[in-house]
Design an enzyme around this catalytic site. Structure first.
Site, PDB file in Angstrom:
ATOM      1  CE  LYS A 108      -4.150  -2.219   1.585  1.00 52.49           C
ATOM      2  NZ  LYS A 108      -3.669  -3.477   1.813  1.00 52.49           N
TER       3      LYS A 108
HETATM    4  C1  LIG Z   1      -4.256  -4.592   1.015  1.00 51.52           C
HETATM    5  C2  LIG Z   1      -3.295  -5.809   0.924  1.00 51.52           C
HETATM    6  C3  LIG Z   1      -3.664  -7.016   0.158  1.00 51.52           C
HETATM    7  C4  LIG Z   1      -4.895  -6.943  -0.710  1.00 51.52           C
HETATM    8  O1  LIG Z   1      -5.014  -5.951  -1.719  1.00 51.52           O
HETATM    9  P1  LIG Z   1      -6.410  -5.330  -2.274  1.00 51.52           P
HETATM   10  O2  LIG Z   1      -5.872  -4.173  -3.371  1.00 51.52           O
HETATM   11  O3  LIG Z   1      -7.463  -5.066  -1.499  1.00 51.52           O
HETATM   12  O4  LIG Z   1      -6.709  -6.547  -3.454  1.00 51.52           O
HETATM   13  C5  LIG Z   1      -2.938  -8.016   0.053  1.00 51.52           C
HETATM   14  N1  LIG Z   1      -1.840  -7.966   0.802  1.00 51.52           N
HETATM   15  C6  LIG Z   1      -1.483  -7.144   1.487  1.00 51.52           C
HETATM   16  C7  LIG Z   1      -0.121  -7.308   2.557  1.00 51.52           C
HETATM   17  C8  LIG Z   1      -2.237  -6.062   1.783  1.00 51.52           C
HETATM   18  O5  LIG Z   1      -1.857  -5.107   2.773  1.00 51.52           O
END
Ligand SMILES: *Cc1c(COP(=O)(O)O)cnc(C)c1O
Length: 460
Positions: A108
């Site tokens: 993120k």
């Molecule tokens: C947020 C997250 C996901 C999922 O991502 P999306 O965009 O919601 O599909 C997968 N792995 C980790 C470690 C995350 O923080």
């Protein structure tokens, strides 16, 4: 570039307005009015330059001359690897792209380090301030905080369920020493925190006084920023590549679909789910029926209604906003999404495949990757590498790239259970457990939480 709502009944906006708006006024999500083709991205000098080139058609002149390039360089300078998102080979045709070298160790950061800077830039240009409020069960809160810490025009308040986040996740939020960052533990569950946030947004006077805003995964700019690493992967491996994505809200996969739509040589996607497998069921069998969320070792994928799926649905519907709105209303009422079989088949088949990986298989996969390569992977990434191995590339002999979405040290218990090793935090976080925490505890009470938000926001 103009932006339209997936439900077809909100005004068109420019990039800066869509960035600040988040959700459209008709409840839909903003998407570009048309998909641009990829600019010539061959041999950029670094990741930040590639990012600026890929995003330029979406941003236009909205940030001012040269500003996109400047913000990309600032954002990606916070990553602790010169390649920003390095590729690592784990088998003859299997690769991992490490998206976790940012400040909070999860993918993120790739979007939020940039989006936080974009918010501050646009707010400064418009002479405005906002207060971001959010609820987190872990990764999103820390990445959002790190993305906006020190921003002049943004205050952020993050609610988290007391005693229900991991120590690493909590400390990544509560040890940030910046006057615009505020966290508070709520005596309740993650759902209670989310309900409090929703109630604050529903209180019109409060919302307007504090100029409430959100940085959740429905924000177009987050999806946009994630397109870049798909382009980088396909460029580096000279395509065609299959991309495998550990998935929750579908935001990450959607970004990949956009990269493909823009002309990047990606010949298909593998959607990896944990036991909360609504997307895998939809892709494989056309069954999109919600079930209760079960907690797993990969908590950031513990989601049943994937908010960003709406953007793909809009495309499946030939960009018919009215039909999209109707389908989603029925989905909310009945818990089941109905899509015509030939429409689903035409759109999904060839582009998407899916596999589900439960906790036991996740542990087995972490162990297997460690035994065969010496590499420690986190449980989210493990659902991906397991799916990638099970389904293989679309074009035989071509590479499959699994996105590594979190650093193994973020989920040390699962990694230790699988391998016997407890991964250490990287150097910049090595003293995380010695840093003082700044946080409070409040009951699950809207009035008290609102007073707290008013007391810390510079608009309060
Ligand atoms: C947020 C997250 C996901 C999922 O991502 P999306 O965009 O919601 O599909 C997968 N792995 C980790 C470690 C995350 O923080």
């Amino acid at each position: 570039m103009r932006y339209v709502s997936t439900r077809g009944a909100a005004p068109e906006l420019g990039f800066a307005e869509a960035l600040l708006a988040g959700l459209a006024s008709d409840g839909g999500l903003y998407v570009p009015a048309s998909w641009p083709t990829l600019p010539d991205t061959s041999r950029p000098p670094d990741y930040a330059s590639l990012a600026a080139a890929v995003m330029a058609p979406f941003v236009g002149d909205d940030l001012g001359p040269g500003m996109l390039e400047t913000l990309c360089h600032e954002a990606y300078a916070t990553f602790r690897h010169p390649a920003v998102v390095p590729l690592v080979q784990i088998d003859h045709d299997q690769w991992v792209m490490e998206l976790f070298h940012g400040p909070t160790l999860a993918f993120k950061d790739v979007a939020l380090q940039l989006v936080g800077r974009m918010f501050d830039t646009v707010l400064a240009q418009q002479g405005r301030r906002i207060t971001i409020v959010g609820a987190t069960s872990g990764d999103t809160g820390s990445a959002a905080i790190d993305g906006v810490k020190g921003c002049e025009h943004v205050d952020i308040v993050i609610l988290y369920p007391a005693g229900r986040t991991s120590d690493v996740q909590r400390r990544q939020m509560t040890t940030v020493d910046s006057p615009n960052v505020h966290t508070v533990a709520i005596d309740g569950t993650f759902d209670d925190c989310q309900d409090l946030v929703k109630a604050m947004f529903a209180d019109a006077a409060f919302r307007d006084d504090l100029q409430l805003s959100a940085v959740n995964s429905i924000n177009w700019a987050r999806v946009m920023a994630q397109v870049v690493y798909y382009v980088a992967a396909a460029d580096a491996l000279a395509g065609p590549v299959t991309m495998c994505v550990p998935t929750g809200n579908f935001g990450n996969v959607l970004s990949g679909w956009i990269a493909q739509r823009m002309g990047s040589p990606i010949d298909g996607f593998i959607v990896a789910s944990n036991a909360n497998d609504i997307l895998a069921r939809f892709i494989n069998d056309g069954d999109m029926t919600t079930r209760d969320v079960v907690p797993t070792l990969s908590p950031s994928m513990d989601i049943q209604v994937s908010s960003n799926f709406e953007r793909l649905l809009f495309e499946m519907n030939g960009r018919d906003g009215g039909l999209t709105a109707e389908q989603l209303t029925r989905f909310r009422a009945t818990g089941a999404l109905h899509v015509e079989p030939d429409q689903r088949a035409g759109f999904i088949e060839g582009a998407f495949r899916a596999a589900r990986c439960d906790d036991e298989a996740t542990i087995d996969e972490i162990r297997r990757v460690y035994a065969t390569t010496g590499m420690l992977i986190d449980p989210h990434t493990a659902t991906g590498t397991a799916a990638a191995r099970a389904l293989g590339p679309v074009t035989p002999g071509s590479p499959v790239v699994t996105l590594a979405t979190a650093h193994p040290a973020k989920f040390p218990d699962a990694v230790e259970r699988a391998t016997g090793f407890r991964p250490g935090l990287p150097e910049h976080l090595a003293d995380l457990f010695d840093r003082p925490e700044r946080t409070g505890l409040l009951p699950n009470d809207l009035g008290q939480v609102q007073s707290f938000v008013r007391s810390v926001s510079r608009l309060g």
